[in-house]
Scaffold this motif. Sequence first.
Motif, PDB file in Angstrom:
ATOM      1  N   ASP A   1       8.151  82.457  25.585  1.00  0.00           N
ATOM      2  CA  ASP A   1       8.360  83.771  25.271  1.00  0.00           C
ATOM      3  C   ASP A   1       8.775  84.502  26.572  1.00  0.00           C
ATOM      4  O   ASP A   1       9.197  83.920  27.599  1.00  0.00           O
TER       5      ASP A   1
ATOM      6  N   ASP B   1      18.107  79.721  20.120  1.00  0.00           N
ATOM      7  CA  ASP B   1      18.520  81.108  19.897  1.00  0.00           C
ATOM      8  C   ASP B   1      16.926  81.648  19.910  1.00  0.00           C
ATOM      9  O   ASP B   1      15.900  81.377  19.496  1.00  0.00           O
ATOM     10  N   THR B   2      16.620  82.912  20.516  1.00  0.00           N
ATOM     11  CA  THR B   2      15.757  83.524  20.667  1.00  0.00           C
ATOM     12  C   THR B   2      15.328  84.332  19.232  1.00  0.00           C
ATOM     13  O   THR B   2      16.154  84.912  18.691  1.00  0.00           O
ATOM     14  N   ASN B   3      13.967  84.700  19.050  1.00  0.00           N
ATOM     15  CA  ASN B   3      13.703  85.502  17.771  1.00  0.00           C
ATOM     16  C   ASN B   3      13.638  87.064  18.311  1.00  0.00           C
ATOM     17  O   ASN B   3      13.861  87.322  19.364  1.00  0.00           O
ATOM     18  N   GLY B   4      13.326  87.954  17.237  1.00  0.00           N
ATOM     19  CA  GLY B   4      13.177  89.519  17.817  1.00  0.00           C
ATOM     20  C   GLY B   4      12.043  89.661  18.571  1.00  0.00           C
ATOM     21  O   GLY B   4      12.081  91.024  18.907  1.00  0.00           O
ATOM     22  N   SER B   5      11.240  88.713  18.807  1.00  0.00           N
ATOM     23  CA  SER B   5      10.121  89.139  19.700  1.00  0.00           C
ATOM     24  C   SER B   5      10.288  88.145  21.173  1.00  0.00           C
ATOM     25  O   SER B   5       9.369  88.097  21.901  1.00  0.00           O
TER      26      SER B   5
ATOM     27  N   ASN C   1      15.274  89.439  23.402  1.00  0.00           N
ATOM     28  CA  ASN C   1      15.097  89.504  21.968  1.00  0.00           C
ATOM     29  C   ASN C   1      16.276  89.106  21.180  1.00  0.00           C
ATOM     30  O   ASN C   1      17.585  89.498  21.865  1.00  0.00           O
ATOM     31  N   ASP C   2      16.307  88.290  20.317  1.00  0.00           N
ATOM     32  CA  ASP C   2      17.514  87.998  19.572  1.00  0.00           C
ATOM     33  C   ASP C   2      18.706  87.662  20.375  1.00  0.00           C
ATOM     34  O   ASP C   2      19.975  88.202  20.012  1.00  0.00           O
TER      35      ASP C   2
ATOM     36  N   THR D   1      21.376  85.004  21.084  1.00  0.00           N
ATOM     37  CA  THR D   1      22.365  83.856  20.323  1.00  0.00           C
ATOM     38  C   THR D   1      22.574  82.892  21.749  1.00  0.00           C
ATOM     39  O   THR D   1      23.027  83.357  22.772  1.00  0.00           O
TER      40      THR D   1
END
Length: 208
Positions: free
Chosen positions: A114, A148-152, A118-119, A121
């Motif tokens: 982490d 790809d990373t997520n919204g967190s 965020n987000d 691509t």
Amino acid sequence: MALTFPLPLPDTTSMQEIEFTQNTIVGATRSIFTGEQQVQERQGKWWTVRCAIIPKTRDDAEDWVGFFTSLNGPDGSFVLGDQHNAQPRGSAATAPGTPLVFGASQVGDQLAIDGCPNDATNYLKRGDWIQLGLNATARLYRVTEDADTNGSGEVTLEIWPDLRSSPGNNDPVTLTNTAGHFRLSDTFKYRIDREHIYAIEFSATEII
């Protein structure tokens, strides 16, 4: 003053050529009756490298010769990475965030992290390098799928080889100028021609 291993390379710009070999212990048998194969993956996975240094004159070359001499063959160790691919190809090259290990007790060929944007691509792309640990604990891994990373700002990376050990939660993840921990795998030799140009090559094995 006694040397403290692993040593850094004399510089990070002199590598003319570097060849990485992916070593995997996989047992395979074939039936003599049907030709059917059975494959069994074993635990052993590690990197070996063969490197050639840019031809150098004495003033520059002897620094490298002294470095390898100080290793005393495979007794000493050093940190080494892919100098020709020091930056990731993914968006992490320009916007890395602060990537950290996300959760303790991770094992296997995945790593959750982490602290990323965020987000994002293609935050990391297949073939990008990551590093866990430093110096004697430095471990070099290659990303095997675009990520790809997520919204967190979280992402689970597919990597090779499997994690050597479980990293701690919030341990830093290095994405730039990555390196692993190596020792010489062959006797160190070098050549000097009649123009006093040095040819230096070496082979090394990842310490696991």
